[in-house]
Design an enzyme around this catalytic site. Sequence first.
Site, short mmCIF file in Angstrom:
data_model
loop_
_atom_site.label_atom_id
_atom_site.label_comp_id
_atom_site.label_asym_id
_atom_site.label_seq_id
_atom_site.Cartn_x
_atom_site.Cartn_y
_atom_site.Cartn_z
N LYS A 63 0.89 -1.04 0.37
CA LYS A 63 -0.34 0.26 -0.03
C LYS A 63 0.93 1.58 0.40
O LYS A 63 2.06 1.30 0.36
CB LYS A 63 -1.17 -0.24 1.26
CG LYS A 63 0.18 -0.32 2.97
CD LYS A 63 -1.06 0.24 3.40
CE LYS A 63 -0.30 -0.08 4.82
NZ LYS A 63 -0.85 -0.21 6.43
N ARG A 165 -11.26 0.25 13.84
CA ARG A 165 -11.27 0.33 13.16
C ARG A 165 -11.76 0.25 11.68
O ARG A 165 -13.28 0.14 12.22
CB ARG A 165 -9.77 1.18 12.02
CG ARG A 165 -9.82 1.99 10.92
CD ARG A 165 -7.87 1.51 10.93
NE ARG A 165 -7.08 0.31 9.88
CZ ARG A 165 -5.98 0.50 9.88
NH1 ARG A 165 -5.27 1.59 9.80
NH2 ARG A 165 -5.87 -1.03 9.77
N TYR A 303 14.47 29.87 9.13
CA TYR A 303 14.03 30.50 9.46
C TYR A 303 14.15 30.70 11.31
O TYR A 303 13.78 29.95 12.02
CB TYR A 303 12.31 29.92 9.00
CG TYR A 303 12.08 31.07 7.52
CD1 TYR A 303 11.27 31.74 6.80
CD2 TYR A 303 12.04 29.22 7.26
CE1 TYR A 303 11.05 31.85 6.15
CE2 TYR A 303 11.93 29.16 5.43
CZ TYR A 303 11.47 29.83 4.35
OH TYR A 303 11.03 30.39 3.80
N MET A 367 10.46 24.99 3.38
CA MET A 367 9.95 23.59 2.42
C MET A 367 10.61 22.84 0.51
O MET A 367 10.33 21.68 0.98
CB MET A 367 9.67 24.98 0.70
CG MET A 367 8.53 24.10 0.40
SD MET A 367 7.17 25.47 -0.44
CE MET A 367 6.75 26.25 0.32
C1 LIG Z 1 -0.40 -1.29 6.82
C2 LIG Z 1 -0.98 -2.86 6.75
C3 LIG Z 1 -0.26 -4.33 7.46
C4 LIG Z 1 0.84 -4.78 7.58
O1 LIG Z 1 1.84 -3.89 8.88
P1 LIG Z 1 3.50 -3.51 9.28
O2 LIG Z 1 3.49 -3.02 10.30
O3 LIG Z 1 4.02 -2.86 8.07
O4 LIG Z 1 3.75 -5.10 8.65
C5 LIG Z 1 -1.10 -5.71 7.80
N1 LIG Z 1 -2.88 -5.49 7.49
C6 LIG Z 1 -2.87 -4.22 7.58
C7 LIG Z 1 -4.66 -4.02 7.51
C8 LIG Z 1 -2.37 -3.01 7.47
O5 LIG Z 1 -3.16 -2.04 6.97
#
Ligand SMILES: *Cc1c(COP(=O)(O)O)cnc(C)c1O
Length: 452
Positions: A63, A165, A303, A367
Site C-alpha cells: 500500500k 477501525r 527561519y 520547503m
Molecule cells: C499496513 C497493514 C499491514 C502491514 O503492517 P506492518 O506493520 O507494516 O507489517 C497489515 N495489514 C493491514 C490491514 C494493514 O493496513
Amino acid sequence: MSMNAAPDIDFSSEQGKANYEAARRQYPAQAIVDLRALRDNMRHLVDMVGGSDSPTAVMGVVKADAYGHGLLPAALAALAGGATWLGTAQSHEALLLRRLGIGADRCRILTWVYNGTAAPFDELIDNDIDVSVGSLPGIDAVAAAARELGKPARVHVKVDSGFGRNGFTPEGFEAALAKLVALGKEGTIEIVGQWSHLAVADSPDVPEFVASTQRQIDNFNEFTKRMEQAGIPPKIRHLANTAATLDRPEIHFDLTRPGIGLYGYEPDPAMGTPSKYGLKPAMRLVAQLGTVKGVEVGHGISYGRTYLTEEGTSTAIVPLGYADGIHRSASGFNIDGAKHVSKPGGPVRVMTKQGPKVFHVSGRVCMDQFILDLHGSAAELGVAEGDTVLLFGPGRGEEFGEPTADDWARAAGTISYEVFTCLRNRIPRLYEHAPEVLDASDLAKLDPASVL
Ligand SMILES: *Cc1c(COP(=O)(O)O)cnc(C)c1O
C-alpha cells in the site's frame, strides 16, 4: 572528485550508470532502493512462516506506493522473494498492479479501503481482486456489482477484534452474517477469508500490550466460530502484521501480511534493530549538497533564528525540504525560544577528509532545503558543493555512523513508516540489483530509466 558519504551503487551496466547521472541532473536527491534487499526480506518473512511449502502464505503489503519504495518494483521483488499475495489499502493501487502486468495467474491481490457507495467493485471483481467487506453498505455494494457483472466477488470478511477501525463489531456481526449467508447461497459472493488487524506491534516487554493482543486473538477466534456456526467457515484466516509474522507463530493462520518488514524495518525500534530480525533496510536516501560557505559566530540559520552558530563555522545546504517529505519536525534548534526548545535535528552522514561524520539539521527545515552546521571549516573538512550526503541507509553498524529511517523518525517524533511514505515522487526512485532479482519479463515492466 567530490566526496561521497553513501554506499557505492552496484551498477548492473553502463546504462545503469548513465541512468544515475541523468537522475542527478534531474534532481539533487535520489531514493535508491535495493531490490535484492526487498527480495531477501520477503524470503526471510516466508521462512518465518515455514517456507514456501508451509500451509501459511505471505502477502506483501504494498500500500501507499509500497511505503514510498515504488509500487510495481517492490511488488515484483516481493513476488520474487516468495510472496503469493499482494495487498493494498486503496483499490486504485490494486487495479494498477493488474494493469501493470501482475495477472491473476501470478498472485492474489486483496484491497480494503474504500467508500462503499462509489468504489469500482465491478472493475475489482473483473480483475480478480479480492475485496474486504466490513460494513453493511459495503456488502450491498459488492453484491450489486457482482450481480451486474455476473461474476462472484471474492470477499474477506473484516472483523473488528479490538483495533477500533474497519470491520464488524461482535454486536453488528449478526446482521452481516445474515447478508453474507444469503449472498453466498445465491452465488453472488464467495466467502474466502476472515481477517482483522492488530492494534499494537508486538512489544513483549509491555504486559499491557501483550494482554490486549491476546484479547484480539480470542475475539478473532470467536468471530470464526460464529462464521462456522452460520455455515460460512472462512477458508483463509489472517491477522498477523510484520511484528506477529516475526514473533507470534501461533497466529500465522493461513496467511500473514507483513508490510514494514518487507522494506527492512522492524515495526517498533523498541523491538530492536532490523538486523536482529534478519531484515535489511532497502532504501537509502542521498542528496548532493548545494551552497557550502563560511559564516561567522552568532549567525542565525534558517527561519525563525532557532539556531545560532556557536563559532565561526561553515554551513552546507541539503536540497531537500518538507515539500519532499522531510519532516519539519526534524528541525534542529540550539537555543530555546518562544516557540521551540533546543533539540538536535535529523542526522546526515557527510564524508570529510577525516572520514565520515554525522551532522544534524541546523535550524528549521524549509520547503525545498535544509541547512547543516559543519562545526568547522568546510575547506579543512574537504566538504564542497556537489558532494553526496546520506540521510539514511541500511544502518551499517556503529563505525559507519550511518543513520537509518528510525533515526529520522526519532528526530521528527514519528515512525519509520511515515518517513518513507511522506517522500514525494519528485525524488527519483532508482532500483539497484533489478536485473539480478527480476526475470526478463518483469524487468521489462520497470521504467528503464529507473534501473541502476
Ligand atoms: C499496513 C497493514 C499491514 C502491514 O503492517 P506492518 O506493520 O507494516 O507489517 C497489515 N495489514 C493491514 C490491514 C494493514 O493496513
